[in-house]
Design a protein around this motif. Sequence first.
Motif, mmCIF file in Angstrom:
data_model
loop_
_atom_site.group_PDB
_atom_site.id
_atom_site.type_symbol
_atom_site.label_atom_id
_atom_site.label_comp_id
_atom_site.label_asym_id
_atom_site.label_seq_id
_atom_site.Cartn_x
_atom_site.Cartn_y
_atom_site.Cartn_z
ATOM 1 N N TRP A 1 11.544 6.008 9.702
ATOM 2 C CA TRP A 1 11.153 4.599 9.729
ATOM 3 C C TRP A 1 9.564 4.352 9.639
ATOM 4 O O TRP A 1 9.268 3.528 8.918
ATOM 5 N N ASP A 2 8.813 5.190 10.092
ATOM 6 C CA ASP A 2 7.427 5.218 10.061
ATOM 7 C C ASP A 2 7.166 5.184 8.741
ATOM 8 O O ASP A 2 6.022 4.534 8.209
ATOM 9 N N ALA A 3 7.618 6.116 7.830
ATOM 10 C CA ALA A 3 7.111 6.126 6.442
ATOM 11 C C ALA A 3 7.404 4.828 5.691
ATOM 12 O O ALA A 3 6.712 4.225 4.961
ATOM 13 N N PHE A 4 8.673 4.294 6.088
ATOM 14 C CA PHE A 4 9.132 3.052 5.547
ATOM 15 C C PHE A 4 8.188 1.811 5.836
ATOM 16 O O PHE A 4 7.790 1.078 4.931
ATOM 17 N N VAL A 5 8.059 1.843 7.094
ATOM 18 C CA VAL A 5 6.948 0.619 7.508
ATOM 19 C C VAL A 5 5.598 0.696 6.867
ATOM 20 O O VAL A 5 5.049 -0.177 6.696
ATOM 21 N N ALA A 6 5.072 2.000 6.851
ATOM 22 C CA ALA A 6 3.770 2.126 6.444
ATOM 23 C C ALA A 6 3.961 1.711 4.875
ATOM 24 O O ALA A 6 2.809 1.194 4.489
ATOM 25 N N GLY A 7 4.888 2.199 4.243
ATOM 26 C CA GLY A 7 4.978 1.562 2.778
ATOM 27 C C GLY A 7 5.076 0.104 2.677
ATOM 28 O O GLY A 7 4.468 -0.286 1.822
ATOM 29 N N ALA A 8 5.762 -0.437 3.417
ATOM 30 C CA ALA A 8 5.848 -1.933 3.429
ATOM 31 C C ALA A 8 4.450 -2.697 3.745
ATOM 32 O O ALA A 8 4.035 -3.291 3.182
ATOM 33 N N GLN A 9 3.704 -2.044 4.783
ATOM 34 C CA GLN A 9 2.598 -2.481 5.286
ATOM 35 C C GLN A 9 1.436 -2.188 3.939
ATOM 36 O O GLN A 9 0.414 -3.198 3.844
ATOM 37 N N ASP A 10 1.622 -1.308 3.040
ATOM 38 C CA ASP A 10 0.826 -0.907 1.980
ATOM 39 C C ASP A 10 0.865 -1.547 0.827
ATOM 40 O O ASP A 10 0.342 -1.265 -0.157
ATOM 41 N N GLY A 11 2.248 -2.322 0.759
ATOM 42 C CA GLY A 11 2.652 -3.050 -0.493
ATOM 43 C C GLY A 11 3.478 -2.404 -1.627
ATOM 44 O O GLY A 11 3.536 -2.623 -2.314
ATOM 45 N N GLU A 12 3.705 -1.363 -1.017
ATOM 46 C CA GLU A 12 4.669 -0.202 -1.679
ATOM 47 C C GLU A 12 5.765 -0.822 -2.421
ATOM 48 O O GLU A 12 6.315 -0.564 -3.459
ATOM 49 N N PHE A 13 6.398 -1.990 -1.635
ATOM 50 C CA PHE A 13 7.662 -2.550 -2.157
ATOM 51 C C PHE A 13 7.471 -3.833 -2.851
ATOM 52 O O PHE A 13 8.542 -4.446 -3.089
ATOM 53 N N ASP A 14 6.280 -4.353 -2.812
ATOM 54 C CA ASP A 14 5.902 -5.710 -3.521
ATOM 55 C C ASP A 14 6.462 -5.829 -5.072
ATOM 56 O O ASP A 14 6.488 -4.677 -5.671
ATOM 57 N N LEU A 15 7.000 -6.977 -5.186
ATOM 58 C CA LEU A 15 7.731 -7.235 -6.794
ATOM 59 C C LEU A 15 6.633 -7.646 -7.714
ATOM 60 O O LEU A 15 7.107 -7.972 -8.447
ATOM 61 N N ASP A 16 5.512 -7.852 -7.278
ATOM 62 C CA ASP A 16 4.551 -8.711 -8.063
ATOM 63 C C ASP A 16 4.123 -7.779 -9.061
ATOM 64 O O ASP A 16 4.006 -6.440 -9.229
#
Length: 72
Positions: A57-72
């Motif tokens: 969960w921590d890795a998922f949240v950190a990735g989301a905060q870093d923009g890892e999942f942005d679709l741009d």
Amino acid sequence: MGQHPKGDFDLTRAVWQRAEGDTSDSAVEVAFVGDLIGMRNSAEPDGPVLVFTQAEWDAFVAGAQDGEFDLD
């Protein structure tokens, strides 16, 4: 059948939460039960639940905060 490596996510203890103010019919909901975190689609409350350990969960949240999942 053996126990799942992550342990058992007890759905009876899950208190599902969504982003504050989200009233949509199909929202992402999360529940914290013991050492595990569950995630589901509110449109399918009896559907599948993704289960994360705290480290996952921590890795998922950190990735989301870093923009890892942005679709741009």
